[in-house]
Design a protein around this motif. Structure first.
Motif, PDB file in Angstrom:
ATOM      1  N   ASN A   4       0.807  -1.214   0.000  1.00 14.64           N
ATOM      2  CA  ASN A   4       0.000   0.000   0.000  1.00 14.64           C
ATOM      3  C   ASN A   4       0.840   1.264   0.000  1.00 14.64           C
ATOM      4  OD1 ASN A   4       0.977  -0.083   2.554  1.00 14.64           O
ATOM      5  ND2 ASN A   4      -1.007  -0.256   3.596  1.00 14.64           N
ATOM      6  N   SER A   5       2.150   1.138  -0.172  1.00 17.58           N
ATOM      7  CA  SER A   5       2.992   2.325  -0.264  1.00 17.58           C
ATOM      8  C   SER A   5       2.955   2.870  -1.684  1.00 17.58           C
ATOM      9  CB  SER A   5       4.437   1.993   0.136  1.00 17.58           C
ATOM     10  OG  SER A   5       4.947   0.945  -0.651  1.00 17.58           O
ATOM     11  N   SER A   6       3.336   4.140  -1.842  1.00 14.00           N
ATOM     12  CA  SER A   6       3.238   4.813  -3.133  1.00 14.00           C
ATOM     13  C   SER A   6       4.417   4.446  -4.029  1.00 14.00           C
ATOM     14  CB  SER A   6       3.202   6.330  -2.910  1.00 14.00           C
ATOM     15  OG  SER A   6       3.178   7.017  -4.128  1.00 14.00           O
ATOM     16  N   HIS A   7       4.125   4.235  -5.317  1.00 13.56           N
ATOM     17  CA  HIS A   7       5.167   3.883  -6.289  1.00 13.56           C
ATOM     18  C   HIS A   7       4.983   4.725  -7.538  1.00 13.56           C
ATOM     19  CE1 HIS A   7       5.935   0.380  -3.760  1.00 13.56           C
ATOM     20  NE2 HIS A   7       4.631   0.195  -3.751  1.00 13.56           N
ATOM     21  N   PHE A  19      -0.928  -3.507 -11.024  1.00 13.99           N
ATOM     22  CA  PHE A  19       0.376  -3.391 -11.675  1.00 13.99           C
ATOM     23  C   PHE A  19       1.507  -3.740 -10.711  1.00 13.99           C
ATOM     24  CE2 PHE A  19      -2.551  -0.492 -13.797  1.00 13.99           C
ATOM     25  CZ  PHE A  19      -2.432  -0.936 -15.105  1.00 13.99           C
ATOM     26  N   TRP A  20       2.568  -4.260 -11.286  1.00 20.04           N
ATOM     27  CA  TRP A  20       3.761  -4.622 -10.515  1.00 20.04           C
ATOM     28  C   TRP A  20       4.956  -4.612 -11.465  1.00 20.04           C
ATOM     29  CZ3 TRP A  20       6.550  -9.118 -11.785  1.00 20.04           C
ATOM     30  CH2 TRP A  20       5.922  -9.981 -12.695  1.00 20.04           C
ATOM     31  N   GLY A  21       6.148  -4.698 -10.909  1.00 20.67           N
ATOM     32  CA  GLY A  21       7.362  -4.730 -11.722  1.00 20.67           C
ATOM     33  C   GLY A  21       8.576  -4.812 -10.827  1.00 20.67           C
ATOM     34  N   SER A  22       9.677  -5.319 -11.369  1.00 24.07           N
ATOM     35  CA  SER A  22      10.864  -5.611 -10.562  1.00 24.07           C
ATOM     36  C   SER A  22      11.388  -4.375  -9.844  1.00 24.07           C
ATOM     37  CB  SER A  22      11.961  -6.209 -11.448  1.00 24.07           C
ATOM     38  OG  SER A  22      12.310  -5.316 -12.487  1.00 24.07           O
ATOM     39  N   ASN A  23      11.337  -3.206 -10.478  1.00 26.32           N
ATOM     40  CA  ASN A  23      11.820  -1.988  -9.831  1.00 26.32           C
ATOM     41  C   ASN A  23      10.675  -1.011  -9.542  1.00 26.32           C
ATOM     42  OD1 ASN A  23      11.405  -1.667 -12.527  1.00 26.32           O
ATOM     43  ND2 ASN A  23      13.358  -0.660 -12.967  1.00 26.32           N
ATOM     44  N   ILE A  24       9.446  -1.567  -9.441  1.00 29.96           N
ATOM     45  CA  ILE A  24       8.280  -0.736  -9.125  1.00 29.96           C
ATOM     46  C   ILE A  24       7.611  -1.235  -7.850  1.00 29.96           C
ATOM     47  CG2 ILE A  24       6.016   0.048  -9.920  1.00 29.96           C
ATOM     48  CD1 ILE A  24       7.049  -0.094 -12.764  1.00 29.96           C
ATOM     49  N   ARG A  25       7.066  -2.442  -7.889  1.00 25.58           N
ATOM     50  CA  ARG A  25       6.455  -3.070  -6.715  1.00 25.58           C
ATOM     51  C   ARG A  25       6.458  -4.577  -6.934  1.00 25.58           C
ATOM     52  NH1 ARG A  25       0.597  -3.150  -6.969  1.00 25.58           N
ATOM     53  NH2 ARG A  25       0.486  -2.272  -4.874  1.00 25.58           N
ATOM     54  N   ASN A  41      13.699   5.005 -14.706  1.00 25.17           N
ATOM     55  CA  ASN A  41      12.738   5.881 -14.006  1.00 25.17           C
ATOM     56  C   ASN A  41      12.245   7.020 -14.900  1.00 25.17           C
ATOM     57  OD1 ASN A  41      11.185   6.349 -11.705  1.00 25.17           O
ATOM     58  ND2 ASN A  41      12.587   7.941 -10.963  1.00 25.17           N
ATOM     59  N   ASP A  42      12.207   6.750 -16.212  1.00 26.14           N
ATOM     60  CA  ASP A  42      11.790   7.764 -17.171  1.00 26.14           C
ATOM     61  C   ASP A  42      10.407   7.449 -17.739  1.00 26.14           C
ATOM     62  OD1 ASP A  42      11.838   9.924 -18.908  1.00 26.14           O
ATOM     63  OD2 ASP A  42      12.878   8.807 -20.481  1.00 26.14           O
ATOM     64  N   TYR A  43      10.193   6.198 -18.123  1.00 30.25           N
ATOM     65  CA  TYR A  43       8.901   5.786 -18.661  1.00 30.25           C
ATOM     66  C   TYR A  43       8.721   4.296 -18.405  1.00 30.25           C
ATOM     67  CZ  TYR A  43      11.572   3.881 -22.584  1.00 30.25           C
ATOM     68  OH  TYR A  43      12.455   3.167 -23.350  1.00 30.25           O
ATOM     69  N   ALA A  44       7.473   3.843 -18.484  1.00 31.43           N
ATOM     70  CA  ALA A  44       7.138   2.441 -18.224  1.00 31.43           C
ATOM     71  C   ALA A  44       6.557   1.805 -19.477  1.00 31.43           C
ATOM     72  CB  ALA A  44       6.151   2.317 -17.065  1.00 31.43           C
ATOM     73  N   ALA A 219      12.998  -7.788  -3.409  1.00 29.47           N
ATOM     74  CA  ALA A 219      13.749  -6.674  -2.821  1.00 29.47           C
ATOM     75  C   ALA A 219      15.138  -6.577  -3.428  1.00 29.47           C
ATOM     76  CB  ALA A 219      13.847  -6.858  -1.303  1.00 29.47           C
ATOM     77  N   PHE A 220      15.746  -7.727  -3.687  1.00 34.50           N
ATOM     78  CA  PHE A 220      17.075  -7.728  -4.306  1.00 34.50           C
ATOM     79  C   PHE A 220      17.039  -7.051  -5.672  1.00 34.50           C
ATOM     80  CE2 PHE A 220      19.520  -9.925  -7.612  1.00 34.50           C
ATOM     81  CZ  PHE A 220      20.795  -9.544  -7.244  1.00 34.50           C
ATOM     82  N   PHE A 221      16.059  -7.402  -6.505  1.00 34.15           N
ATOM     83  CA  PHE A 221      15.998  -6.826  -7.840  1.00 34.15           C
ATOM     84  C   PHE A 221      15.637  -5.345  -7.804  1.00 34.15           C
ATOM     85  CE2 PHE A 221      15.451 -11.339  -9.116  1.00 34.15           C
ATOM     86  CZ  PHE A 221      16.564 -11.398  -9.931  1.00 34.15           C
ATOM     87  N   ARG A 222      14.838  -4.924  -6.843  1.00 36.57           N
ATOM     88  CA  ARG A 222      14.562  -3.486  -6.714  1.00 36.57           C
ATOM     89  C   ARG A 222      15.832  -2.729  -6.358  1.00 36.57           C
ATOM     90  NH1 ARG A 222      10.304  -5.240  -3.726  1.00 36.57           N
ATOM     91  NH2 ARG A 222      11.299  -4.506  -1.811  1.00 36.57           N
ATOM     92  N   ASN A 223      16.597  -3.287  -5.434  1.00 35.32           N
ATOM     93  CA  ASN A 223      17.830  -2.618  -5.014  1.00 35.32           C
ATOM     94  C   ASN A 223      18.888  -2.638  -6.105  1.00 35.32           C
ATOM     95  OD1 ASN A 223      16.701  -2.140  -2.494  1.00 35.32           O
ATOM     96  ND2 ASN A 223      17.512  -4.036  -1.614  1.00 35.32           N
ATOM     97  N   TYR A 224      18.827  -3.662  -6.950  1.00 36.64           N
ATOM     98  CA  TYR A 224      19.819  -3.799  -8.018  1.00 36.64           C
ATOM     99  C   TYR A 224      19.604  -2.775  -9.122  1.00 36.64           C
ATOM    100  CZ  TYR A 224      23.597  -6.930  -9.345  1.00 36.64           C
ATOM    101  OH  TYR A 224      24.833  -7.463  -9.576  1.00 36.64           O
ATOM    102  N   GLY A 225      18.346  -2.311  -9.260  1.00 35.52           N
ATOM    103  CA  GLY A 225      18.041  -1.240 -10.190  1.00 35.52           C
ATOM    104  C   GLY A 225      18.420  -1.560 -11.617  1.00 35.52           C
ATOM    105  N   SER A 226      19.074  -0.581 -12.258  1.00 34.36           N
ATOM    106  CA  SER A 226      19.404  -0.708 -13.680  1.00 34.36           C
ATOM    107  C   SER A 226      20.496  -1.725 -13.947  1.00 34.36           C
ATOM    108  CB  SER A 226      19.841   0.660 -14.230  1.00 34.36           C
ATOM    109  OG  SER A 226      20.987   1.127 -13.541  1.00 34.36           O
ATOM    110  N   LEU A 227      21.199  -2.191 -12.889  1.00 29.61           N
ATOM    111  CA  LEU A 227      22.261  -3.177 -13.086  1.00 29.61           C
ATOM    112  C   LEU A 227      21.698  -4.570 -13.369  1.00 29.61           C
ATOM    113  CD1 LEU A 227      24.803  -2.153 -10.284  1.00 29.61           C
ATOM    114  CD2 LEU A 227      24.943  -1.672 -12.730  1.00 29.61           C
TER     115      LEU A 227
END
Length: 549
Positions: A4-7, A19-25, A41-44, A219-227
């Motif tokens: 329920n947190s904002s993304h 909706f969901w995604g590795s670096n979204i939720r 973090n520019d477009y989805a 959580a790992f993939f969110r933290n990994y970001g663009s890498l």
């Protein structure tokens, strides 16, 4: 992570269920079929069927989404587009969406009648194509149906809003297409509405059990970001592998299938067993190999994480693993599976360079802990690639010693200190030991049985090898014919014996191993005799792997 947190992603704010995604939720916060990919973090983007759409707007209240086909952005020549319609039970066109018919390569007589709807586009080959467009059921009925005078007609969805009509009137087709069109998505039901009401104050998510392992991986993939490498949905993995038609092999981790990406590249898809481990091996593999870029380390092209389904997508290695080129006492092995000693020497040096890179060349030191022929893959030129990082550990370069709760590796290649700390601390030198054992197997020492050896004991290895080398005796290994081949093999054995020293401090680092392999045999000193080998290994056909921590 709370659902329920904002993304957000670019201009999209407050992204929520479904909706969901590795670096979204996380996936458990959404539903299958609604995965978003957030690009820098520019477009989805979202995949609907086999097509990718850029998401311009999400209205959670209606629910509605405004999207544009990714291939259309910035283009008015769409003659190469094969399909533009949506056929998915989760998505339906909004009521006001119409088809925009694009007519290409039209005759001069027909296009001259069209006035404001007439335009020319430049194809990929640089040819200006005479074209025109009409909005189905919207344009002036006096516009003739001239499709028979054109070589191709493409229908694309468009929203006939006032700005779009103005764009089309002014001949600004690209601007009109870039506005996208609206689709309604089907993701809610009565129970979800009740759950999210003001009285209940709940949230909706996927109807599957969410384990701590699932949350840790997301959580790992969110933290990994663009890498992180490219993430694929499981339907796309099935498409890549042609529904898992061509199996390349299998092991305790799962099965490997041959596949092809949309750009034509061949790949190997490792489909992991859902019952194996808690996801740590999956994280290890992606975390380790995503940090690498070396000719002797396999390239990870993508991954899939969709509920219990996990897959890793690698570059395809046409010559398979090094294991099939190892002498195993079978004199009837096909001649095509014997490599020349010059080539085997190149492979050994290549593996050493790959390991040296993992130990010293990365920003984070990577310890592999499972070096063996089965985990060395060969490309079309027999260039070796280190693979299978499921047991790997990452550590800072300044850390020379790592801690482990349990032993890890394959019996027969494990360094003594890994299963008994009395021999020393676990470090990158543990990989060096496994590398030495692998060399012995590659030259045939581990599986070759001389008729004069007592087969009731394994004392002949590595001690009998050492005695032969120390006293300059002829090894009489299979496949060694010329004196040059004999010199190559002896040098490899001496280096292997150095790597197999029982005490980690007596083993050379991999950069020194490379230097030794490139020196002449006469320049190499005979190492002390190892007084303990790894525990007896299983037969080559059954590779046993110790559990990880």
């Amino acid at each position: 992570m709370s659902c329920n947190s904002s993304h957000s992603c670019g201009d999209l704010q407050d992204i929520g269920y479904p909706f969901w995604g590795s670096n979204i939720r996380p996936q458990y916060c959404g539903r299958q079929g609604f995965e978003l990919q957030c690009h820098d973090n520019d477009y989805a983007t979202i995949r609907i069927g086999h097509q990718s759409f850029r998401v311009l707007e999400i209205n959670n209240t209606n629910p509605m989404m405004r999207i544009v086909i990714a291939d259309y952005i910035g283009r008015d020549c769409l003659e190469s587009i094969r399909k533009s319609s949506i056929s998915d039970p989760l998505f339906n066109y909004a009521e006001k969406v119409r088809n925009l018919s694009l007519f290409y390569d039209c005759s001069a007589d027909s296009s001259s009648q069209l006035g404001k709807n007439n335009y020319g586009c430049t194809s990929e080959g640089g040819v200006v194509i005479r074209s025109f467009y009409t909005i189905d059921n919207y344009d002036d009925s006096r516009l003739p149906n001239l499709s028979n005078s054109c070589s191709r007609v493409i229908k694309v969805p468009i929203q006939p809003t006032r700005p779009n009509i103005l764009y089309l009137t002014e001949g600004k087709l690209i601007e009109a297409l870039n506005q996208g069109f609206e689709v309604r998505y089907v993701a809610d039901d009565m129970r979800c509405s009740t759950c999210t009401s003001s009285q209940s104050g709940g949230i909706c998510g996927s109807n599957q059990k969410v384990t701590k392992s699932d949350q840790d991986i997301e959580a790992f993939f969110r933290n990994y970001g663009s890498l992180a490498p490219k993430r694929h949905g499981f339907p796309n993995v099935k498409k890549i592998t042609n529904s898992f038609k061509d199996e390349l092999g299998q092991g305790g981790y799962g099965r490997v299938y041959k596949g092809k990406l949309s750009d034509g590249r061949l790949v190997a898809v490792k489909l992991l067993n859902t019952s194996k481990g808690n996801g740590q091996e999956f994280i290890n593999e992606v975390a380790s190999i995503s940090r690498t870029s070396h000719v002797n380390v396999i390239t990870l092209l993508g991954f899939c994480l969709e509920g219990s389904k996990r897959a890793l997508i690698y570059e395809f290695m046409p010559n398979g693993s090094l294991e099939k080129f190892v002498y195993n006492g079978n004199t009837s092995k096909p001649s095509g599976q014997h490599l020349g000693w010059d080539k085997m020497y190149e492979i050994v040096v290549g593996i050493a360079k790959g390991l040296e890179y993992l130990h010293r060349g990365c920003s984070t030191r990577i310890l592999h802990f499972d070096i063996k022929p089965q985990n060395i893959l060969l490309d079309e030129d027999f260039v070796p690639k280190i693979s299978d990082f499921g047991l790997a550990k990452l550590c800072l370069k300044k850390e020379s010693i790592v801690s482990m709760l349990e032993a890890r590796g394959t019996i027969g290649y494990i360094a003594p200190e890994v299963f008994n700390r009395n021999f020393g601390e676990v470090s990158h030198k543990s990989d060096v030991y496994s590398y030495g054992m692998m060399i012995m197997e590659l030259v045939g020492c581990k599986n070759y049985r001389d008729s004069g050896i007592d087969h009731s004991s394994e004392i002949y290895f590595p001690h009998w090898i050492y005695k032969h080398v120390e006293h300059g005796r002829e090894l009489k290994l299979p496949g060694v014919v010329t004196s040059e081949e004999s010199e190559i093999v002896k040098k490899m054995i001496i280096v292997g014996l150095w790597c197999m020293q029982t005490r980690p401090s007596n083993r050379p680092p991999m950069n020194r191993v490379i230097e030794m392999l490139q020196e002449s045999k006469e320049a190499l000193q005979i190492p002390p005799m190892p007084f303990l080998a790894s525990p007896p290994r299983a037969p080559i056909t059954s590779s046993s792997t110790i559990s990880t921590s």
